[in-house]
Every structure is written in structure tokens, then in C-alpha cells.
Design an enzyme around this catalytic site. Sequence first.
Site, PDB file in Angstrom:
ATOM      1  N   LYS A  73       5.230  -0.109  13.352  1.00 36.15           N
ATOM      2  CA  LYS A  73       4.642   0.716  12.677  1.00 36.15           C
ATOM      3  C   LYS A  73       3.929   1.166  12.549  1.00 36.15           C
ATOM      4  O   LYS A  73       4.075   2.414  12.309  1.00 36.15           O
ATOM      5  CB  LYS A  73       3.837  -0.824  11.276  1.00 36.15           C
ATOM      6  N   GLU A 123       4.131 -17.032  11.700  1.00 37.04           N
ATOM      7  CA  GLU A 123       4.977 -17.244  10.947  1.00 37.04           C
ATOM      8  C   GLU A 123       4.685 -19.213  12.484  1.00 37.04           C
ATOM      9  O   GLU A 123       3.942 -18.442  13.194  1.00 37.04           O
ATOM     10  CB  GLU A 123       6.298 -16.960  11.332  1.00 37.04           C
ATOM     11  N   ILE A 132       0.997  -1.286   0.090  1.00 35.48           N
ATOM     12  CA  ILE A 132      -0.081  -0.188  -0.051  1.00 35.48           C
ATOM     13  C   ILE A 132       0.632   0.895  -0.013  1.00 35.48           C
ATOM     14  O   ILE A 132       1.742   1.170   0.660  1.00 35.48           O
ATOM     15  CB  ILE A 132      -1.110  -0.042   1.387  1.00 35.48           C
TER      16      ILE A 132
END
Length: 415
Positions: free
Chosen positions: A199, A184, A130
Site C-alpha cells: 500500500k 488470517e 476509504i
Amino acid sequence: MKKVNIGVLGYGNIGSAVAALINRNGKTIAEKSGIELKVVKIADPKTSRKHPLLTKKSEEVINDPSIEVVVEAIGGTKPALQYILQALKNGKHVVTSNKEVVALHADQILKTASENNVSVFFEAAVGGGIPILQPLRESLYANNIYQVYGIVNGTTNYILSSMTNDKMSFSEALLRAKEKGYAEANPKNDVEGYDAAYKAVILTLMAFGVLVDFSEVYFEGITKITKEDISYAGEIGYVIKLLAVAKQKDGEVEVHVHPVMVSKDHPLASVGGPMNAIYVVGDAVGELMFYGQGAGGDPTASAIINDIIAAAHGTPSQRRAHSKMRVKDISKTKSRYYVRMTVPDKPGVLAQISKVFGEEGVSIQTVLQKESHGKSAPLVIIFHEVVEENFNRALSKIKKLAVVEKVDNVIRVGL
Ligand code: HSE
């Protein structure tokens, strides 16, 4: 046509996707950008993948005078930070998808880039494919941005969506996420909120020019969310999402990551599966939402290649922090709350509970008393907006009441 030689550090999912995408779409990239990209060396000491340009020694990339842009796709901070700094000192632009190294070391990285007259870009570090950082940096100059809310972790969004749509428990949904390759083997970074918190630091820097220390970011993951919470949220018109929240108000910033009950009417509520979205509010532009794939080789490579082009065009880096706003402690922030508790199913219980909240100035908005299981019944209360420390003070008194068997969960309600 300008030619740019690229060196890639790390030949895992992302590094290999960058090389493959340049190979596949190089002609289109050159036509659109006026720049011919050429991967000339790839370093990875551990990979079992094969590539004719592959070397085990990262120095061969970092010190190669023909390389103009280094792509760091190793992840983590060691040895990625050292390689990034050395590449910048050697006069190379650096493009990285590594949210951890940027969130923890942005100041040092941006300072080193500026001292060496080169650029560093990290679009792929937030929201994968994005375009969000470039718009925040370059397309919204005219705005004061006050709020950024992001679903920035695909793993947790996939798990919460599975719990919502398929009525799975957290562990069932996690198992399915692992089977599908969305989680994961060790999912801690994602499910405990670290990834989204990194983030959030980057979004705060890009949106407000404030670089917060990672230790100042309050974060929670989704491990405590149960099927029951998802179901009660649905009954009252909400879905539960893990949100990275960055806000500025009255000279302070708020940066936090936690589950939030989002109204089904809000655009973020419909962002399902492993998808990501970042909702931004600017004072001139109003509401914006950026939606797309937040992970995966090709989407991440798409963002990385854009950054390579930006670097090759001579676009300057993100400025270092230009504002010194303080981070508001989470205890001073305001929110609405959902509380689920287990209480005995007998007269007067609700009266005792509401009395304590009333005495503490915490106002009840909605109460859901569910059918009892034997002698106990689940009680769900939604509260009006309140300062967190006041709410917590009331809640600790509630926990001590003889009529409260257990406070099962507390989730913020917002948007
Ligand atoms: N683990 C991350 C996610 C990958 O689930 O979104 C992209 O940063």
C-alpha cells in the site's frame, strides 16, 4: 440511461460483495451516477458459493465482448496479473482491489491500459472503503504533497489496539484477531508488514507520481512489539502504530513501513481497532485525514463500485510515474528512537551508556529507569532525532558494553 455490463473475476468475500451491493443499491447508484450497472458474468474456478452467473472459466469474462468493465477480486499476482493485462488488451476497463499486483506491476498495468485506451483503477487496494486514491489523484492538484502517513493495515491496528487497551501480549491479541476474523490463519502478510508495504508503494505513486520498486521499500512488521513497549510508550504519552510512511524532500522520496510511537495528541493515535486512516499534508490544504474501514466485503465493494463508475464515465487512469525521484535509503533517514534494554542495577551503568551515545553524537532526550527484577533492571531511553546509520553505529557499540545485558527493542518515535 447508460448501461454498463460488468464481469467479476473471483467470487470470494470481495467479488460476492460487489455483486450483492450492485443488486442491493443499483437503483441509488443509477440515480446518482446516471449509469445502470449490471453484473453479467462471474468467474471463479474454486468457490463453493452459488450464483446463477457463475462460471469456472475466467476467459468467459475476459473475452466476453458485452463486458465493458472487469472487476479483478482474485488477489495475489498469479493468475491475476495475466487476467488484468488480457482484459485491458481486450479493450475492457479494469477495476482491482489487489494491492500486491498493483504494487509489484503498476508500470506494466498502467502502460497496457494506456496503449489500449482503457482505464484501470484500484481505489480499493488502499484503505478498503476509504476514498484516498481518488482525492490524491483528483482533488489536490493545487498542492505539493510532502507527507503521507497511513494506518493501512486493519489486522495489525486491531492487534496493537488490543495490546494497548486490553494489555494483551502480541500472541494473545493475534489469537483474538483470528477469532474475530480480522487476521488470517497465516497472518504473515499482515503482521510482517508486506500488506502495508504494498500500500505504501501505491500511496507514493498517487501522492508524488513516483513509482518505487518494491525492493526499495524498507518494511518491518509488529511481531517484536511487546506489552512492555506498549506500556512504556503509554507512560511517556505515545501509542504504537504500524505506519506506512511516504515523504518527499529535496528531490528524494522516503517510503517505509514500521511501528512508530505516535503522540497521543496526533489524530492518527485515536484510530483504533481494525480501522484505517491516512493522514496527508499538502502545502496549500494543510493537514487532511481520511478515516474508515480498511477491509471487509461491503466497504471494499463500495470503493470498487466508485471505480466502475469512474471507468464508465471515461475518467482517465492514474498517470504512470511522472517523476523519477530517488528513494532515500532507510539508513540515511532521520528519526527519533526509543530503546529498551536490560542492564544490571548497579552504580555507573547509565553513565557508561550515555558516554558512548554522547561520543557518537547521539543525544538523549528522556531516560526511564524502572524498578529492578532481581539484579537486572529495564532501562528505557528516548533519543532526539538522529540519522539512522549514526544511531545504529552507536547502538552496536552499546550492545558490546559489559553493562548491557540485552537490547530488548528499538522503536522509532515520531509524529
Ligand atoms: N489484510 C488487510 C488488512 C486487508 O488487514 O487491512 C485489506 O487490505
